[in-house]
Write a protein that holds these residues in place. Structure first.
Motif, short mmCIF file in Angstrom:
data_model
loop_
_atom_site.label_atom_id
_atom_site.label_comp_id
_atom_site.label_asym_id
_atom_site.label_seq_id
_atom_site.Cartn_x
_atom_site.Cartn_y
_atom_site.Cartn_z
N GLU A 296 0.83 -1.20 0.00
CA GLU A 296 0.00 0.00 0.00
C GLU A 296 0.86 1.26 0.00
O GLU A 296 1.93 1.29 0.60
CB GLU A 296 -0.92 0.02 1.22
CG GLU A 296 -2.07 -0.98 1.13
CD GLU A 296 -3.13 -0.73 2.19
OE1 GLU A 296 -2.88 0.08 3.11
OE2 GLU A 296 -4.20 -1.35 2.10
N VAL A 297 0.37 2.29 -0.66
CA VAL A 297 1.01 3.60 -0.68
C VAL A 297 0.07 4.58 0.02
O VAL A 297 -1.00 4.90 -0.49
CB VAL A 297 1.30 4.07 -2.12
CG1 VAL A 297 1.89 5.49 -2.11
CG2 VAL A 297 2.23 3.10 -2.83
N GLU A 298 0.47 5.00 1.21
CA GLU A 298 -0.36 5.93 1.97
C GLU A 298 -0.28 7.33 1.36
O GLU A 298 0.81 7.82 1.08
CB GLU A 298 0.08 5.98 3.43
CG GLU A 298 -0.36 4.78 4.24
CD GLU A 298 -1.88 4.71 4.38
OE1 GLU A 298 -2.52 5.76 4.48
OE2 GLU A 298 -2.42 3.59 4.35
N PRO A 299 -1.42 7.99 1.17
CA PRO A 299 -1.39 9.33 0.58
C PRO A 299 -1.01 10.40 1.60
O PRO A 299 -1.14 10.19 2.81
CB PRO A 299 -2.84 9.52 0.12
CG PRO A 299 -3.64 8.74 1.12
CD PRO A 299 -2.79 7.54 1.46
N ARG A 300 -0.56 11.53 1.12
CA ARG A 300 -0.35 12.70 1.95
C ARG A 300 -1.71 13.30 2.33
O ARG A 300 -2.59 13.42 1.48
CB ARG A 300 0.48 13.74 1.22
CG ARG A 300 1.94 13.34 1.06
CD ARG A 300 2.65 13.42 2.39
NE ARG A 300 4.08 13.18 2.27
CZ ARG A 300 4.94 13.35 3.26
NH1 ARG A 300 4.50 13.75 4.44
NH2 ARG A 300 6.22 13.11 3.10
#
Length: 719
Positions: free
Chosen positions: A512-516
């Protein structure tokens, strides 16, 4: 009281400390020599002795004797939080009241300081970071310096610029040493100091207190059996560990070089049926405490740890230490493996080097002390501000990551060029010289240590002797136990089934790529009017990456593809196939568009690519390939604006990165029309994300142009 009476009293304290109800524990002569110097001669002493020698027993016994004679409390400076917890418990067995002030217990600081002032504390353990806190430094530290009965500096190699683990916070000890009343004894201890570090620390110990006594012993560890297994790749290493972990004695520690690797290894071992726990810089404090307790009680076979566990764990019966990847320094390696075999006759130490090791060494080497231009820039910003600036306020004005910026400021603080005060940092205006010679020497030393680790892996000579010579141990000699002295004791073979299982685990794609979610603080200072929480309608959604550059699975495949030296070209077929699998798994995940649930997101209506100056073919072919396989329209590509910053650093802090990116992209007319014509979620494709700000800026532009949820999809993320 005669020296013999004091010796008997010391042995009685030791018996209580180690839980010997019969009172028969006895100090060794070298331990007594250190205690005698502190208690009877009030000297300053540096003890360089192997792990397990009994350094903590020495300063606890000295504390009890000094307190019995009316001295003030002992102050121990230690960077090892896990060891602090162990020591508080062991001190209590000897009737010594110990407390600790560190980053993990801020809610207790006021009460502990009140206990110290009331005389109810015999030992106060303090983390070095406290020495750089303005409140602690200006209010608590002077009182401690005036009343302490014994100052102990644990892991004293950290004082030295030449040590393998230099910490600028430790340099505050120079001030405390100079301010101690005459006759207050000082003890510095370490297991890993070569001749140069020993001389440097001894010289600093003498500040205001006369020449320091140096007590140095042999560094051989008779209980340790050292070995190296060179296996073809990460899958073989993981498979070997999965098959052989149960054969290793007792419980132990498995070290990895990165957080991602620790999580991968721990997950695989759990799937293989082993009770293990991961322990990294990202592990919550409560989970760390539980993991430590589980290892102490042998409820787990191993902790899979990064250097966050490091040296600071006291378990005498630790049966093994395995390194999945080679540390960059033989000195640090000796320190870590020294946790094993302290209270047992035999312990196994194994190094499983990997081909990713040197890339990881290079990354950590790249974040050392900044070039002079960046240091001068920071000093100028602080000078011009006319008021204290916090780290968040400095970041938009200085092109350094926060951790690197903070370390640099601490060094400048020690050098007198800046000062940490309430509200942040100020420039002192004092002359300051960039010590290029020192920094160049440190860089050469780092490279020499890396070569020494290569030599350690390849050597046909005794491995323990090799490590001892790296630490300038004059008594270094062949150990007769290691795999080069006595021959390998473990078979390097792995079964086909274990290898297939490990390869399958490492080849499983997708993270997963956590958003800003928040804009950086202080952007207005550099002309960017973004602040506070990013509006929900402008945020990127949680995205996906094929892998992390820091892991030992897909990281090994992606690092060469995305390195600065790599030639641009179409996405390789195996990588595209894996990314397609990531998207398919994403669609089937909870809330994914293929689940059909009430809360499932809508299926993406198309693909948008980020523009790339360094890898345009790679990104374009990735977007095109996904469009073909997924039967989705390729809606277009964002474009660079004339204002785009072509020299933006990927390793700068968030504020600087956003400043460079905020006006760097635009939505071209054809893409805007496509978004308006097919409203709905879009996949935003890029090659790599490190800070997350490129994806945040791109998502904001697309949402403002009419796109639905923006789903980032990249080949790799940094961590």
């Amino acid at each position: 009281m005669s020296d013999m009476d004091v010796r008997a009293e010391a042995d009685a304290v030791l018996s209580r400390l180690v839980g010997r109800g019969d009172g028969e524990a006895r100090l060794r002569e070298d331990q007594w020599q250190a205690i005698e110097a502190l208690v009877l001669e009030h000297r300053r002493a540096l003890v360089v002795q192997r792990t397990g020698w009994g350094k903590s027993a020495g300063y606890f016994v000295a504390t009890a004797l000094l307190r019995h004679r009316g001295a003030g409390p002992t102050v121990i400076i230690s960077p090892l939080l896990a060891l602090m917890r162990n020591q508080v418990e062991s001190a209590a067995r000897a009737g010594i009241a110990a407390r600790t002030i560190n980053s993990a217990n801020p809610e207790e600081w006021d009460a502990i300081q009140a206990e110290v002032e009331a005389g109810a504390v015999d030992v106060l353990l303090v983390s070095p970071e406290r020495l750089n806190s303005p409140d602690f430094r200006e209010t608590v530290l002077p009182r401690l310096a005036a009343t302490t009965g014994l100052l102990v500096v644990d892991e004293a190699h950290c004082i030295s610029d030449w040590g393998h683990d230099f910490r600028p916070d430790y340099r505050r000890l120079r001030t405390m040493l100079a301010e101690l009343p005459a006759g207050v004894p000082v003890l510095a201890t370490t297991a890993t100091a070569n001749a140069r570090v020993t001389a440097d620390v001894a010289e600093q110990l003498g500040t205001g207190g006369g020449e320091a006594l140096v007590l140095r012993g042999p560094l051989d560890r008779e209980s340790l059996r050292l070995g190296v297994l060179e296996l073809p790749d990460a899958a073989h290493r993981l498979a070997w560990l999965g098959e052989r972990l149960g054969d290793l004695p007792g419980s132990g520690i498995i070290y990895t070089l990165t957080v991602a690797a620790a999580e991968e290894v721990a997950a695989f071992l759990r799937q293989s049926g082993y009770p293990v726990a991961s322990y990294t810089g990202k592990t919550e404090n409560a989970d760390r405490l539980q993991a430590e307790e589980d290892l102490l009680a042998n409820r787990v076979k191993a902790l899979v740890a990064t250097s966050a566990l490091g040296m600071g764990f006291d378990k005498p019966d630790l049966g093994f230490v395995v390194h999945m990847g080679s540390p960059s320094s033989p000195i640090a390696y000796y320190q870590q493996v020294g946790r094993a075999g302290r209270g047992v006759d035999h312990a196994d130490v194994l190094l499983l080097p990997g081909r990713e090791d040197e890339a990881i060494w290079s990354y950590f080497a790249s974040v050392g002390f900044p070039p002079e231009e960046q240091v001068r820039r920071t000093l100028a910003v602080l000078q011009d501000a006319g008021r204290p600036l916090s780290l968040p306020a400095l970041e938009p004005l200085v092109d350094l990551r926060r951790s690197r910026l903070e370390t640099m400021l601490k060094v400048l603080d020690v050098d007198g060029a800046v000062k940490r005060v309430k509200g942040g940092w100020t420039a002192t205006g004092r002359p300051w010289t960039y010590d290029a010679e020192r920094y160049a020497w440190v860089d050469r030393q780092r490279k020499a240590e890396q070569q020494a680790m290569r030599d350690y892996v390849a050597t046909a000579q005794c491995r323990m002797e090799f490590l001892q010579r790296q630490l300038d141990d004059e008594k270094a000699a062949p150990c007769g136990r290691c795999d080069t002295c006595a021959g390998p004791w473990l078979d390097a073979a792995v079964s086909p089934g274990a290898l297939a299982g490990a390869a399958g685990e490492l080849e499983r794609p997708g993270t997963e790529v956590e958003p800003r979610r928040m804009w950086p603080t202080g952007m207005a200072a550099v002309g960017v009017e973004l602040k506070g929480r990013i509006p929900a309608g402008q945020q990127a959604a949680v995205g996906r990456a094929l892998g992390r550059l820091s892991d030992i699975g897909w990281g090994n495949r992606l690092r060469p593809l995305l390195s600065e030296q790599a030639q641009d070209g179409p996405v390789p077929d195996d990588v595209l196939k894996a990314v397609v699998t990531v998207v398919a798994d994403w669609a089937r995940s909870p809330g994914g568009w293929a689940t059909g649930g009430a809360d499932a997101m809508e299926r993406p209506v198309g693909i948008v690519a980020m523009p790339s100056r360094t890898r345009p073919q790679l990104v374009a072919s990735l977007a095109d390939g996904l469009a073909r396989v997924g039967r989705l329209p390729l809606l277009g590509t964002l474009v660079h604006t004339p204002e785009a910053d072509q020299h933006a650093s990927h390793r700068s802090n968030s504020a600087q990165r956003l400043r460079a990116l905020a006006a760097s992209f635009a939505v071209p007319a054809d893409l805007a029309a496509a978004l308006a014509g097919t409203p709905g979620p879009v996949l935003l494709v890029d090659d790599f994300t490190e800070s997350g700000w490129t994806l945040a800026v791109g998502a904001r532009l697309l949402r403002q142009s009419g796109a639905g949820p923006v789903l980032p999809l990249v080949l790799a993320q940094s961590a």
